[in-house]
Write a protein that holds these residues in place. Structure first.
Motif, PDB file in Angstrom:
ATOM      1  N   ILE A 134     -84.019  74.590  -2.509  1.00 11.48           N
ATOM      2  CA  ILE A 134     -83.575  74.030  -1.232  1.00 11.48           C
ATOM      3  C   ILE A 134     -83.744  75.062  -0.122  1.00 11.48           C
ATOM      4  CG2 ILE A 134     -81.575  73.190   0.061  1.00 11.48           C
ATOM      5  CD1 ILE A 134     -80.588  71.877  -2.513  1.00 11.48           C
ATOM      6  N   LEU A 160     -80.704  67.348   0.897  1.00 12.02           N
ATOM      7  CA  LEU A 160     -81.297  67.772  -0.375  1.00 12.02           C
ATOM      8  C   LEU A 160     -80.222  68.071  -1.417  1.00 12.02           C
ATOM      9  CD1 LEU A 160     -84.077  70.123   1.020  1.00 12.02           C
ATOM     10  CD2 LEU A 160     -84.493  68.093  -0.391  1.00 12.02           C
ATOM     11  N   TYR A 166     -83.980  64.678  -3.233  1.00  7.81           N
ATOM     12  CA  TYR A 166     -84.319  66.028  -3.698  1.00  7.81           C
ATOM     13  C   TYR A 166     -85.525  65.991  -4.637  1.00  7.81           C
ATOM     14  CZ  TYR A 166     -83.993  70.300  -6.500  1.00  7.81           C
ATOM     15  OH  TYR A 166     -84.285  71.463  -7.178  1.00  7.81           O
TER      16      TYR A 166
END
Length: 267
Positions: free
Chosen positions: A179, A193, A200
């Motif tokens: 991330i 995310l 994601y």
């Protein structure tokens, strides 16, 4: 859903200071602009609630087979009918501040809608304010832009990014590092995310496909690209991911081949 307050938003210190100032000295029209994932829409709505009552929030819409229009943040457009309706609604006299938020969500406003909006800007009404949340300034007519005060929503600092990731309680260190790589300085994107597993996984796939395309043979490249042909927003994200990976590579070990690839994508 829970309302996000300005105090809860993660903002670059410079952005925070400018927003606090403009909240005390609100212009007739304010344009907040920042990259996708910066949270311009959330910031616009929260700023509007601090200034007064949110009269309306306008989002991109797409025409459906039935002929009606529905909100579509990935493929819609700010339509002229919404702007025309807004013109009629803002002709009334208001005794308290009323704020209209136009959240572009990375999309465009049709030229006709922009010209109709220009009329609103040229005929300011007392206690009526506009906040535009924009990701791509090239989609805005110069005549509209010249009538708006602009504030850039800066990427948050590395320390803020790390603190935000810590606050989201991400237990998987691999996910946390991924991330941080995908969305540096982008608080809205980081949060999405971390909290939306399907999103994601989809973003990880795009990043991996971008990396594969950059190092694969022609057949593999075409195979991957073909899978994106009917997904324009995702295809644009794929290109952005390729550009970013090439930029990182060029910073570490620049070479004519890398720079040539980067130039062909950017142009």
């Amino acid at each position: 859903s829970r309302v996000t307050r300005m105090s809860e938003l993660v903002l670059h210190p410079t952005t925070q200071a400018r927003l606090e100032h403009v909240a005390r000295n609100m212009p007739h029209a304010l344009m907040l602009h920042g990259k996708s994932g910066a949270g311009t829409g959330s910031i616009a709505r929260e700023l509007a609630s601090k200034i007064g009552t949110i009269l309306d929030t306008i989002y991109p819409k797409k025409r459906q087979p039935s002929g009606s229009y529905e909100v579509d943040l990935s493929a819609g457009t700010i339509i002229i009918d919404d702007i025309r309706s807004l013109y009629e609604r803002t002709r009334s006299k208001f005794t308290t501040p009323q704020v209209v938020v136009i959240d572009f969500s990375g999309r465009a406003m049709s030229p006709g809608a922009q010209n109709a909006f220009l009329k609103l800007l040229e005929e300011p009404q007392q206690n009526i304010y506009f906040i535009l949340a924009v990701q791509d300034l090239t989609q805005i007519l110069p005549t509209v832009m010249s009538r708006c005060q602009k504030i850039e929503i800066l990427p948050i600092t590395d320390a803020q990014t790390e603190a935000l990731l810590d606050s989201l309680d991400i237990t998987d260190p691999t996910k946390k590092s991924r991330i941080a790589f995908i969305a540096p300085g982008q608080p809205a994107e980081i949060t999405k995310l971390a909290t939306d597993d399907a999103y994601y996984e989809a973003r990880i796939k795009t990043v991996q496909d971008a990396r594969t395309i950059l190092g694969a043979d022609s057949y593999t490249r075409l195979t991957i690209i073909q899978s994106y042909k009917d997904k324009r927003p995702v295809a644009l994200q794929l290109i952005d991911d390729m550009i970013r990976q090439l930029q990182l590579t060029a910073m570490k070990s620049p070479s004519p081949a890398i720079l040539e690839q980067l130039d062909s994508l950017v142009s």
